[in-house]
Design a protein around this motif. Structure first.
Motif, PDB file in Angstrom:
ATOM      1  N   ALA A  93       0.823  -1.208   0.000  1.00 32.47           N
ATOM      2  CA  ALA A  93       0.000   0.000   0.000  1.00 32.47           C
ATOM      3  C   ALA A  93       0.861   1.264   0.000  1.00 32.47           C
ATOM      4  N   LYS A  94       2.016   1.176   0.628  1.00 30.75           N
ATOM      5  CA  LYS A  94       2.927   2.324   0.703  1.00 30.75           C
ATOM      6  C   LYS A  94       3.983   2.287  -0.393  1.00 30.75           C
ATOM      7  N   ASN A  95       3.981   1.224  -1.196  1.00 30.77           N
ATOM      8  CA  ASN A  95       4.972   1.089  -2.263  1.00 30.77           C
ATOM      9  C   ASN A  95       6.391   1.184  -1.690  1.00 30.77           C
ATOM     10  N   THR A  96       6.580   0.504  -0.572  1.00 33.76           N
ATOM     11  CA  THR A  96       7.833   0.615   0.192  1.00 33.76           C
ATOM     12  C   THR A  96       8.333  -0.765   0.569  1.00 33.76           C
ATOM     13  N   VAL A  97       9.642  -0.918   0.545  1.00 30.77           N
ATOM     14  CA  VAL A  97      10.281  -2.156   0.982  1.00 30.77           C
ATOM     15  C   VAL A  97      11.251  -1.810   2.107  1.00 30.77           C
ATOM     16  N   TYR A  98      11.399  -2.726   3.037  1.00 31.43           N
ATOM     17  CA  TYR A  98      12.224  -2.501   4.222  1.00 31.43           C
ATOM     18  C   TYR A  98      13.305  -3.570   4.350  1.00 31.43           C
ATOM     19  N   LEU A  99      14.353  -3.217   5.058  1.00 30.04           N
ATOM     20  CA  LEU A  99      15.381  -4.194   5.418  1.00 30.04           C
ATOM     21  C   LEU A  99      15.723  -3.968   6.878  1.00 30.04           C
ATOM     22  N   GLN A 100      15.257  -4.877   7.719  1.00 29.77           N
ATOM     23  CA  GLN A 100      15.597  -4.844   9.142  1.00 29.77           C
ATOM     24  C   GLN A 100      16.904  -5.578   9.334  1.00 29.77           C
ATOM     25  N   MET A 101      17.882  -4.871   9.888  1.00 34.93           N
ATOM     26  CA  MET A 101      19.212  -5.458  10.060  1.00 34.93           C
ATOM     27  C   MET A 101      19.538  -5.524  11.542  1.00 34.93           C
ATOM     28  N   ASP A 102      19.679  -6.723  12.048  1.00 25.93           N
ATOM     29  CA  ASP A 102      20.004  -6.952  13.456  1.00 25.93           C
ATOM     30  C   ASP A 102      21.365  -7.627  13.584  1.00 25.93           C
ATOM     31  N   SER A 103      21.911  -7.596  14.778  1.00 28.40           N
ATOM     32  CA  SER A 103      23.210  -8.227  15.046  1.00 28.40           C
ATOM     33  C   SER A 103      24.242  -7.813  14.003  1.00 28.40           C
ATOM     34  N   LEU A 104      24.320  -6.546  13.763  1.00 30.38           N
ATOM     35  CA  LEU A 104      25.207  -6.035  12.722  1.00 30.38           C
ATOM     36  C   LEU A 104      26.674  -6.290  13.060  1.00 30.38           C
ATOM     37  N   LYS A 105      27.432  -6.534  12.004  1.00 29.27           N
ATOM     38  CA  LYS A 105      28.862  -6.811  12.124  1.00 29.27           C
ATOM     39  C   LYS A 105      29.645  -5.773  11.326  1.00 29.27           C
ATOM     40  N   PRO A 106      30.897  -5.547  11.665  1.00 30.62           N
ATOM     41  CA  PRO A 106      31.705  -4.587  10.886  1.00 30.62           C
ATOM     42  C   PRO A 106      31.747  -4.926   9.403  1.00 30.62           C
ATOM     43  N   GLU A 107      31.694  -6.211   9.073  1.00 31.61           N
ATOM     44  CA  GLU A 107      31.729  -6.601   7.659  1.00 31.61           C
ATOM     45  C   GLU A 107      30.442  -6.279   6.912  1.00 31.61           C
ATOM     46  N   ASP A 108      29.419  -5.820   7.617  1.00 34.01           N
ATOM     47  CA  ASP A 108      28.196  -5.355   6.969  1.00 34.01           C
ATOM     48  C   ASP A 108      28.321  -3.919   6.470  1.00 34.01           C
ATOM     49  N   THR A 109      29.414  -3.270   6.801  1.00 31.37           N
ATOM     50  CA  THR A 109      29.634  -1.889   6.377  1.00 31.37           C
ATOM     51  C   THR A 109      29.677  -1.802   4.858  1.00 31.37           C
ATOM     52  N   ALA A 110      28.810  -0.959   4.294  1.00 30.91           N
ATOM     53  CA  ALA A 110      28.703  -0.807   2.843  1.00 30.91           C
ATOM     54  C   ALA A 110      27.655   0.244   2.523  1.00 30.91           C
ATOM     55  N   ALA A 111      27.596   0.616   1.273  1.00 33.26           N
ATOM     56  CA  ALA A 111      26.458   1.382   0.772  1.00 33.26           C
ATOM     57  C   ALA A 111      25.385   0.371   0.377  1.00 33.26           C
ATOM     58  N   TYR A 112      24.173   0.593   0.843  1.00 30.30           N
ATOM     59  CA  TYR A 112      23.064  -0.326   0.579  1.00 30.30           C
ATOM     60  C   TYR A 112      22.129   0.288  -0.454  1.00 30.30           C
ATOM     61  N   TYR A 113      21.783  -0.523  -1.441  1.00 28.00           N
ATOM     62  CA  TYR A 113      20.964  -0.067  -2.554  1.00 28.00           C
ATOM     63  C   TYR A 113      19.676  -0.879  -2.652  1.00 28.00           C
ATOM     64  N   CYS A 114      18.603  -0.168  -2.897  1.00 30.62           N
ATOM     65  CA  CYS A 114      17.307  -0.782  -3.176  1.00 30.62           C
ATOM     66  C   CYS A 114      17.187  -0.948  -4.687  1.00 30.62           C
ATOM     67  N   ALA A 115      16.539  -2.026  -5.121  1.00 29.49           N
ATOM     68  CA  ALA A 115      16.388  -2.272  -6.545  1.00 29.49           C
ATOM     69  C   ALA A 115      15.030  -2.899  -6.826  1.00 29.49           C
ATOM     70  N   ALA A 116      14.538  -2.684  -8.043  1.00 29.70           N
ATOM     71  CA  ALA A 116      13.252  -3.237  -8.448  1.00 29.70           C
ATOM     72  C   ALA A 116      13.361  -3.835  -9.846  1.00 29.70           C
ATOM     73  N   ASP A 117      12.678  -4.939 -10.018  1.00 31.25           N
ATOM     74  CA  ASP A 117      12.614  -5.608 -11.318  1.00 31.25           C
ATOM     75  C   ASP A 117      11.463  -4.997 -12.113  1.00 31.25           C
ATOM     76  N   ARG A 118      11.717  -4.623 -13.335  1.00 28.25           N
ATOM     77  CA  ARG A 118      10.688  -4.007 -14.158  1.00 28.25           C
ATOM     78  C   ARG A 118       9.595  -5.015 -14.530  1.00 28.25           C
ATOM     79  N   SER A 119       9.972  -6.271 -14.695  1.00 31.59           N
ATOM     80  CA  SER A 119       9.021  -7.294 -15.108  1.00 31.59           C
ATOM     81  C   SER A 119       8.134  -7.691 -13.941  1.00 31.59           C
ATOM     82  N   THR A 120       6.911  -8.054 -14.244  1.00 33.23           N
ATOM     83  CA  THR A 120       5.971  -8.427 -13.197  1.00 33.23           C
ATOM     84  C   THR A 120       5.898  -9.948 -13.034  1.00 33.23           C
ATOM     85  N   TYR A 121       5.519 -10.350 -11.847  1.00 37.44           N
ATOM     86  CA  TYR A 121       5.277 -11.753 -11.519  1.00 37.44           C
ATOM     87  C   TYR A 121       6.490 -12.650 -11.757  1.00 37.44           C
ATOM     88  N   THR A 122       7.664 -12.131 -11.583  1.00 41.69           N
ATOM     89  CA  THR A 122       8.867 -12.932 -11.803  1.00 41.69           C
ATOM     90  C   THR A 122       9.357 -13.537 -10.493  1.00 41.69           C
TER      91      THR A 122
END
Length: 126
Positions: A75-104
């Protein structure tokens, strides 16, 4: 014009949590797979998590399985990523992405996604 805008990144200590959000505009993605990827300096962009168009199927990289949770609010056209127990190796730039094709079926491949956000930085200190 389609836009994906990430938010929620920041600096956190190891063991802490962050929740990333990706708000989409310009079209609805209710029938599209959406995913999260990350890229650390000097490394290739890598798959983190994906969620099917129905939201019932989720997929994770082995490195985050059990610690990260992807979800979506159609309904909000929004996706989330809950990240717990984070580690130093999780350090990065995080990118959201969407597939143009439907029902894949959700993919782990960078080249299967057509729309990308600008990224949000996550830094985990030890």
């Amino acid at each position: 014009q389609v836009q994906l805008v990430e938010s929620g990144g920041g600096l956190v200590q190891a063991g802490g949590s962050l929740r990333l959000s990706c708000a989409a505009s310009g079209r609805t993605f209710s029938r599209n797979t959406m995913g999260w990827f990350r890229q650390a300096p000097g490394k290739e962009r890598e798959f983190v998590a994906a969620i099917s168009w129905r939201g019932g199927s989720t997929y994770y990289a082995d490195s985050v399985k059990g610690r990260f949770t992807i979800s979506r609010d159609t309904a909000k056209n929004t996706v989330y990523l809950q990240m717990d127990s984070l580690k130093p190796e999780d350090t990065a730039a995080y990118y959201c992405a969407a597939d143009r094709s439907t029902y894949t079926i959700a993919s782990r491949r960078v080249d299967e996604y057509d729309y990308w956000g600008q990224g949000t930085q996550v830094t985990v200190s030890s």
